[in-house]
Design a protein around this motif. Structure first.
Motif, PDB file in Angstrom:
ATOM      1  N   VAL A  74       6.464   0.823 -12.492  1.00  0.00           N
ATOM      2  CA  VAL A  74       5.294   0.211 -11.997  1.00  0.00           C
ATOM      3  C   VAL A  74       5.018   0.260 -10.471  1.00  0.00           C
ATOM      4  CG1 VAL A  74       3.728  -2.143 -11.758  1.00  0.00           C
ATOM      5  CG2 VAL A  74       5.324  -2.353 -13.897  1.00  0.00           C
ATOM      6  N   ILE A  75       5.872  -0.044  -9.971  1.00  0.00           N
ATOM      7  CA  ILE A  75       5.758   0.255  -8.423  1.00  0.00           C
ATOM      8  C   ILE A  75       5.732   1.984  -7.880  1.00  0.00           C
ATOM      9  CG2 ILE A  75       7.491   0.781  -6.292  1.00  0.00           C
ATOM     10  CD1 ILE A  75       8.436  -1.455  -7.158  1.00  0.00           C
ATOM     11  N   PHE A  76       6.454   2.846  -8.717  1.00  0.00           N
ATOM     12  CA  PHE A  76       5.831   4.359  -8.802  1.00  0.00           C
ATOM     13  C   PHE A  76       4.625   4.389  -9.253  1.00  0.00           C
ATOM     14  CE2 PHE A  76       5.468   8.513 -10.868  1.00  0.00           C
ATOM     15  CZ  PHE A  76       5.689   8.852  -9.611  1.00  0.00           C
ATOM     16  N   VAL A  77       3.762   3.377 -10.646  1.00  0.00           N
ATOM     17  CA  VAL A  77       2.655   3.785 -10.989  1.00  0.00           C
ATOM     18  C   VAL A  77       1.350   3.246 -10.003  1.00  0.00           C
ATOM     19  CG1 VAL A  77       0.492   3.193 -12.908  1.00  0.00           C
ATOM     20  CG2 VAL A  77       2.837   4.327 -13.324  1.00  0.00           C
ATOM     21  N   VAL A  78       1.412   1.868  -8.966  1.00  0.00           N
ATOM     22  CA  VAL A  78       0.664   1.604  -8.467  1.00  0.00           C
ATOM     23  C   VAL A  78       0.985   2.830  -7.286  1.00  0.00           C
ATOM     24  CG1 VAL A  78      -0.109  -0.628  -6.489  1.00  0.00           C
ATOM     25  CG2 VAL A  78       0.955  -0.976  -9.588  1.00  0.00           C
ATOM     26  N   LEU A  79       2.009   2.990  -6.722  1.00  0.00           N
ATOM     27  CA  LEU A  79       1.766   3.748  -5.455  1.00  0.00           C
ATOM     28  C   LEU A  79       0.868   5.088  -5.405  1.00  0.00           C
ATOM     29  CD1 LEU A  79       5.218   2.975  -4.280  1.00  0.00           C
ATOM     30  CD2 LEU A  79       3.020   1.927  -3.543  1.00  0.00           C
ATOM     31  N   CYS A  80       1.629   5.308  -7.552  1.00  0.00           N
ATOM     32  CA  CYS A  80       0.484   6.673  -7.417  1.00  0.00           C
ATOM     33  C   CYS A  80      -0.385   6.926  -7.141  1.00  0.00           C
ATOM     34  CB  CYS A  80       1.259   7.745  -8.882  1.00  0.00           C
ATOM     35  SG  CYS A  80       2.934   8.208  -8.469  1.00  0.00           S
TER      36      CYS A  80
END
Length: 399
Positions: A191-197
């Motif tokens: 989720v953190i990676f997707v949001v930052l992406c």
């Protein structure tokens, strides 16, 4: 065919009370429906999923029995993961000197080497301590996933993220954990990676990275959980085999195998004193001959339970048919003698009798563990001879 079957059943004295039924697809579906909904509203399947997530499809007591093994394996994996990371990131740092395409990441590689080396040093120290490691594992995962996110999102904005995707697949395989923790960790960092992406990346790299992170996050957590479940089942079987090899099946005390293993480590296990009680059951042979082995077994179980009541089971052993040994660490002679007197008194009240011998060595005295056991055994034989000499038994005192 039906007539022949009935004849066969009749020859084996099996009487058919009701006509045979042909299994139909409707019958199978009905049986599946009954099994699936036997707890109501799909609860059966929910219980299976819950058991998988919480205890790797093991019973709670089985999962608890292998916690020491899981901790041991995870400590070793902490060291291996740190060593592998140091090697890989160190190699990348060296290659960044010669390859221009990755030279921009050189500072991050150097930081990664320092962090990985520090983690390897920490892991080495943990191998010799009893520190609880779940939070340390969480810290490891935070550093590795964070490292992958920084490279994939901030340093390579226009390129597809490879490092983070590899971590999503490999990290769930590294540490044995409850599947619920494995899935939760993967979901959080995905989720953190997707949001930052979605914030910092654009174009096809953004869409591909988001899709890959979701798919490979689910894939890695699922495969990791399945592998860990298989490992845990293996550890349970190993634990059961070890228990069978070291526990006396009649009395549930430690057996001779456990005794031989324990005496190897006892000399380094005490601070003040080490004592040994040698105990032999009188009259077992006569009781077996007169009333049968069931009566003899009943006596041995009673005496073993009384020994465990006074001295515990951890250092209590049945080393022969009617012989028991007990080790006491850092106890005083007066305390041990008092417990031993109470034990023999209770056994005598049940109309049984034991011969006992007791010896104790203090820290600073030079002795071999076999000498301590031998001294206690000699005193036991003296007590045994006194019993047969002062009672109406006509059996000679023998070793």
């Amino acid at each position: 065919g039906l007539s022949k079957t009935r004849n066969i059943c009749y020859n084996y004295k099996i009487v058919a009370k009701r006509p045979l039924h042909i299994t139909t697809s409707a019958h199978i579906l009905k049986k599946l429906e009954t099994n699936f909904f036997k707890t109501g509203g799909g609860g059966y399947m929910l219980e299976k999923v819950k058991k998988f997530l919480l205890t790797c499809r093991l019973e709670p007591d089985e999962f608890d029995s292998i916690q020491d093994k899981i901790v041991e394996i995870n400590r070793l994996m902490l060291l291996l993961v740190a060593a592998a990371t140091t090697t890989i990131v160190g190699s990348l740092a060296i290659l960044s000197v010669f390859i221009e395409d990755i030279r921009q990441n050189q500072p991050l590689y150097l930081i990664g080497v320092i962090i990985a080396f520090a983690l390897m040093t920490l892991a080495k120290s943990l191998l010799k301590t009893s520190v609880s490691i779940p939070f340390i594992i969480d810290g490891y995962l935070f550093l590795f996933y964070g490292y992958g996110i920084i490279i994939g999102v901030f340093l390579n904005r226009g390129q597809h993220s490879v490092t983070f995707i590899i971590m999503l697949i490999l990290l769930p395989l590294c540490f044995i954990n409850r599947p619920i923790r494995t899935f939760t960790t993967s979901i959080i960092y995905t989720v953190i990676f997707v949001v930052l992406c979605s914030i910092y990346k654009t174009g096809s790299a953004q869409a591909v990275d988001i899709i890959n992170a979701i798919l490979y996050g689910i894939f890695g957590a699922t495969i990791g959980s399945i592998v860990h479940c298989l490992h845990c089942r293996g550890y349970v079987y190993e634990h059961k085999l070890q228990t069978l090899s070291q526990i006396d099946q009649l009395t549930r005390l430690n057996n001779r195998n456990a005794f031989e293993e324990t005496i190897k480590i006892l000399p380094d296990s005490y601070n003040k004193s080490l004592a040994c009680i040698y105990l032999d059951v009188n009259g077992l042979h006569e009781l077996n001959n007169q009333f049968g082995h069931v009566a003899g077994d009943r006596m041995l179980i009673f005496i073993a339970d009384k020994i465990a009541q006074y001295f515990g089971r951890e250092l209590t052993f049945r080393i022969g048919g009617d012989e028991f040994t007990i080790f006491i660490i850092d106890g005083t002679e007066a305390e041990i003698q008092s417990k031993l007197s109470s034990l023999t008194a209770e056994i005598n009240q049940a109309m049984y009798h034991v011969a006992t011998g007791f010896d104790i060595k203090e820290r600073g005295q030079k002795f071999m563990i076999k000498d301590l056991i031998g001294a206690a055994e000699e005193k036991m034989y003296a007590d045994k001879c006194a019993f047969y000499n002062t009672s109406d038994h006509n059996r000679r005192c023998r070793r």
